[in-house]
Design an enzyme around this catalytic site. Structure first.
Site, PDB file in Angstrom:
ATOM      1  N   SER A   5     -29.123  33.233 101.529  1.00 22.02           N
ATOM      2  CA  SER A   5     -28.281  32.691 102.585  1.00 22.02           C
ATOM      3  C   SER A   5     -27.321  31.927 102.370  1.00 22.02           C
ATOM      4  O   SER A   5     -26.260  31.862 102.983  1.00 22.02           O
ATOM      5  CB  SER A   5     -29.541  32.222 103.676  1.00 22.02           C
ATOM      6  OG  SER A   5     -30.128  33.286 104.100  1.00 22.02           O
ATOM      7  N   LYS A  54     -42.171  31.208 108.783  1.00 21.99           N
ATOM      8  CA  LYS A  54     -41.515  31.863 109.895  1.00 21.99           C
ATOM      9  C   LYS A  54     -42.732  31.744 110.969  1.00 21.99           C
ATOM     10  O   LYS A  54     -42.217  31.886 112.101  1.00 21.99           O
ATOM     11  CB  LYS A  54     -41.591  33.373 109.381  1.00 21.99           C
ATOM     12  CG  LYS A  54     -40.248  33.338 108.607  1.00 21.99           C
ATOM     13  CD  LYS A  54     -40.214  34.997 108.013  1.00 21.99           C
ATOM     14  CE  LYS A  54     -38.560  35.189 108.033  1.00 21.99           C
ATOM     15  NZ  LYS A  54     -38.279  36.618 107.625  1.00 21.99           N
ATOM     16  N   ASN A  75     -36.971  33.320 112.413  1.00 21.27           N
ATOM     17  CA  ASN A  75     -36.097  33.121 111.320  1.00 21.27           C
ATOM     18  C   ASN A  75     -34.862  32.398 111.613  1.00 21.27           C
ATOM     19  O   ASN A  75     -33.839  32.061 110.325  1.00 21.27           O
ATOM     20  CB  ASN A  75     -35.605  34.470 110.613  1.00 21.27           C
ATOM     21  CG  ASN A  75     -34.576  35.145 111.208  1.00 21.27           C
ATOM     22  OD1 ASN A  75     -34.068  35.086 112.434  1.00 21.27           O
ATOM     23  ND2 ASN A  75     -34.046  36.029 110.326  1.00 21.27           N
ATOM     24  N   ASP A  91     -34.145  39.410 112.385  1.00 23.28           N
ATOM     25  CA  ASP A  91     -34.349  40.396 111.529  1.00 23.28           C
ATOM     26  C   ASP A  91     -34.238  41.628 112.231  1.00 23.28           C
ATOM     27  O   ASP A  91     -33.947  42.821 111.584  1.00 23.28           O
ATOM     28  CB  ASP A  91     -35.698  40.181 110.909  1.00 23.28           C
ATOM     29  CG  ASP A  91     -35.716  39.326 109.684  1.00 23.28           C
ATOM     30  OD1 ASP A  91     -34.667  38.942 109.434  1.00 23.28           O
ATOM     31  OD2 ASP A  91     -36.753  38.626 109.569  1.00 23.28           O
ATOM     32  N   ALA A 118     -47.290  46.980 108.098  1.00 17.76           N
ATOM     33  CA  ALA A 118     -47.609  46.272 109.233  1.00 17.76           C
ATOM     34  C   ALA A 118     -47.426  44.693 108.967  1.00 17.76           C
ATOM     35  O   ALA A 118     -48.015  43.895 110.030  1.00 17.76           O
ATOM     36  CB  ALA A 118     -48.817  46.555 109.940  1.00 17.76           C
ATOM     37  N   GLY A 119     -46.613  44.231 108.287  1.00 17.66           N
ATOM     38  CA  GLY A 119     -46.577  42.784 107.913  1.00 17.66           C
ATOM     39  C   GLY A 119     -45.356  42.231 108.765  1.00 17.66           C
ATOM     40  O   GLY A 119     -44.838  42.755 109.679  1.00 17.66           O
ATOM     41  N   GLY A 120     -44.818  41.161 108.296  1.00 14.92           N
ATOM     42  CA  GLY A 120     -43.775  40.555 108.856  1.00 14.92           C
ATOM     43  C   GLY A 120     -42.616  41.406 109.096  1.00 14.92           C
ATOM     44  O   GLY A 120     -41.775  41.354 110.141  1.00 14.92           O
ATOM     45  N   GLY A 229     -32.254  47.917 102.031  1.00 18.64           N
ATOM     46  CA  GLY A 229     -32.555  46.811 102.831  1.00 18.64           C
ATOM     47  C   GLY A 229     -31.456  45.645 102.866  1.00 18.64           C
ATOM     48  O   GLY A 229     -31.419  44.664 103.497  1.00 18.64           O
TER      49      GLY A 229
HETATM   50  N1  LIG Z   1     -34.133  43.222 104.217  1.00 17.35           N
HETATM   51  C1  LIG Z   1     -34.669  42.544 104.696  1.00 17.35           C
HETATM   52  O1  LIG Z   1     -33.916  41.507 105.148  1.00 17.35           O
HETATM   53  C2  LIG Z   1     -36.053  42.135 104.599  1.00 17.35           C
HETATM   54  C3  LIG Z   1     -36.683  41.259 105.831  1.00 17.35           C
HETATM   55  C4  LIG Z   1     -38.079  41.113 105.553  1.00 17.35           C
HETATM   56  C5  LIG Z   1     -38.862  41.571 104.638  1.00 17.35           C
HETATM   57  N2  LIG Z   1     -38.023  42.367 103.513  1.00 17.35           N
HETATM   58  C6  LIG Z   1     -39.016  42.902 102.580  1.00 17.35           C
HETATM   59  O2  LIG Z   1     -40.221  43.572 103.021  1.00 17.35           O
HETATM   60  C7  LIG Z   1     -41.254  43.478 102.165  1.00 17.35           C
HETATM   61  C8  LIG Z   1     -42.393  43.014 103.063  1.00 17.35           C
HETATM   62  O3  LIG Z   1     -42.107  41.922 103.395  1.00 17.35           O
HETATM   63  P1  LIG Z   1     -43.276  41.245 104.336  1.00 17.35           P
HETATM   64  O4  LIG Z   1     -42.419  39.882 104.979  1.00 17.35           O
HETATM   65  O5  LIG Z   1     -43.363  42.118 105.662  1.00 17.35           O
HETATM   66  O6  LIG Z   1     -44.516  40.823 103.779  1.00 17.35           O
HETATM   67  P2  LIG Z   1     -46.148  40.760 104.393  1.00 17.35           P
HETATM   68  O7  LIG Z   1     -45.858  40.339 105.578  1.00 17.35           O
HETATM   69  O8  LIG Z   1     -46.558  40.207 103.269  1.00 17.35           O
HETATM   70  O9  LIG Z   1     -46.255  42.569 104.391  1.00 17.35           O
HETATM   71  C9  LIG Z   1     -46.806  43.040 103.196  1.00 17.35           C
HETATM   72  C10 LIG Z   1     -46.969  44.576 103.859  1.00 17.35           C
HETATM   73  O10 LIG Z   1     -47.006  45.405 102.464  1.00 17.35           O
HETATM   74  C11 LIG Z   1     -48.162  45.970 102.604  1.00 17.35           C
HETATM   75  N3  LIG Z   1     -48.807  46.293 101.055  1.00 17.35           N
HETATM   76  C12 LIG Z   1     -48.822  45.243 100.261  1.00 17.35           C
HETATM   77  N4  LIG Z   1     -49.358  45.874  99.022  1.00 17.35           N
HETATM   78  C13 LIG Z   1     -49.652  47.110  99.107  1.00 17.35           C
HETATM   79  C14 LIG Z   1     -50.129  48.169  98.160  1.00 17.35           C
HETATM   80  N5  LIG Z   1     -50.499  47.978  97.258  1.00 17.35           N
HETATM   81  N6  LIG Z   1     -50.175  49.394  99.089  1.00 17.35           N
HETATM   82  C15 LIG Z   1     -49.922  49.582 100.117  1.00 17.35           C
HETATM   83  N7  LIG Z   1     -49.297  48.491 101.141  1.00 17.35           N
HETATM   84  C16 LIG Z   1     -49.214  47.245 100.473  1.00 17.35           C
HETATM   85  C17 LIG Z   1     -49.244  45.201 103.308  1.00 17.35           C
HETATM   86  O11 LIG Z   1     -50.376  45.864 103.546  1.00 17.35           O
HETATM   87  P3  LIG Z   1     -51.776  45.417 103.827  1.00 17.35           P
HETATM   88  O12 LIG Z   1     -51.738  44.696 105.541  1.00 17.35           O
HETATM   89  O13 LIG Z   1     -52.634  46.345 103.580  1.00 17.35           O
HETATM   90  O14 LIG Z   1     -51.861  44.201 102.841  1.00 17.35           O
HETATM   91  C18 LIG Z   1     -48.340  44.870 104.520  1.00 17.35           C
HETATM   92  O15 LIG Z   1     -48.154  46.040 105.284  1.00 17.35           O
HETATM   93  C19 LIG Z   1     -40.848  42.679 101.072  1.00 17.35           C
HETATM   94  O16 LIG Z   1     -40.165  43.235 100.144  1.00 17.35           O
HETATM   95  C20 LIG Z   1     -39.491  41.908 101.510  1.00 17.35           C
HETATM   96  O17 LIG Z   1     -38.685  41.373 100.613  1.00 17.35           O
HETATM   97  C21 LIG Z   1     -36.926  42.471 103.572  1.00 17.35           C
END
Ligand SMILES: NC(=O)c1ccc[n+]([C@@H]2O[C@H](COP(=O)([O-])OP(=O)(O)OC[C@H]3O[C@@H](n4cnc5c(N)ncnc54)[C@H](OP(=O)(O)O)[C@@H]3O)[C@@H](O)[C@H]2O)c1
Length: 263
Positions: A5, A54, A75, A91, A118-120, A229
């Protein structure tokens, strides 16, 4: 401290002739409220928030935009004229705009959308898809309870798919979005065979390091259109800059090249 950023916003500050600077600040979890409350006195127009702040910021600010409330995360914070703090989440906008930019003919209501995770990130993607007009979302997450919680909060258009049936859910889908961390540099690949997915379906990954995840590579090889992304990262910054300074900035080819060089 790894955020892109500062580069983005400082590029726009220079381009639009604003005197100011965007600085990365490392804040300890227990000191978020004190740090945010200090923003007006320190002369800040606002700030962005990233992991792990966040969600916690929701309890600190004075007003929360309905979409940020729905996503359950903030954010961007704007310091208002009366020194109050207004919170937003851009986002969802970033995701939808990035898809529109890459695929101008994309229609969110073209058919079922499969979202993995189903994360953030998933919360923002699902909120954005629903707001854009998606009519059927199939949601699969390794931890099903988390997917159920997301669907419970966001609406009736979401069907929960058990993790072991995620491939089956690709049948007849118009779009697939990976929002898990699987495929990111340093992580394992997403365990998902694309065999049942129509070759016309749009395949998106919100990961931007690497720019082509194994999922996107597999989709490209079989002929599916793809979106990575990076656009989401770039586009979420535009409404934040607008909220702080009243200018909706452009993603110039020069800016894209500059940010790509860091990913
Ligand atoms: N492009 C952008 O602007 C942007 C914005 C936000 C995020 N992102 C990217 O999105 C990704 C996720 O971020 P987040 O903030 O959503 O993270 P988060 O809230 O920690 O969520 C992680 C997700 O990944 C799943 N996961 C983790 N390990 C796994 C495995 N071994 N097998 C299957 N599922 C798995 C988790 O499932 P469980 O619930 O089962 O743990 C959950 O659904 C990251 O790579 C981040 O850099 C990109």
């Amino acid at each position: 401290m790894h955020s892109r950023s500062p580069r983005l916003h400082n590029y726009w500050m220079a381009r639009y002739g604003l005197s100011g600077t965007y600085v990365p600040l490392e804040i300890e979890s227990g000191r978020l409220a004190a740090a945010l409350r200090a923003l007006p006195a320190l002369g800040f127009s606002g700030c962005n928030l990233t992991i792990p702040h966040k969600q916690a910021a929701l309890a600190v600010v004075d007003t929360v935009d309905p979409l940020a409330k729905c996503i359950g995360a903030v954010n961007c914070i704007v310091v208002k004229e009366d020194d109050s703090l207004a919170a937003f989440n851009y986002d969802a906008f970033g995701f939808v705009e990035s898809v529109r930019e890459a695929q101008p003919r994309w229609r969110p209501d073209a058919g079922p959308v499969v979202v993995i995770g189903a994360g953030g990130g998933a919360r923002a993607v699902v909120a954005g898809l629903l707001e854009a007009g998606a009519r059927e979302i199939r949601l699969a997450n390794r931890t099903e309870a988390r997917a159920q919680a997301l669907a419970g909060e966001m609406g009736v258009a979401i069907a929960i798919v058990p993790w072991h049936e995620r491939e089956h859910a690709l049948t007849g889908a118009a779009m697939l979005v990976n929002t898990t961390s699987q495929g990111m540099q340093g992580e394992g690949e997403l365990d998902l065979s694309l065999a049942p997915l129509p070759r016309t379906a749009l395949v998106c990954d919100i990961i931007y390091i690497p720019r082509e995840t194994p999922l996107l590579a597999a989709a490209r090889i079989r002929g599916n259109p793809t979106v990575n992304g990076l656009g989401m990262l770039l586009h979420q910054a535009r409404p934040a800059f607008h909220a702080w300074f009243g200018i909706m900035p452009e993603i110039t080819p020069e800016l894209r090249v500059m940010i790509e060089a860091t990913t």
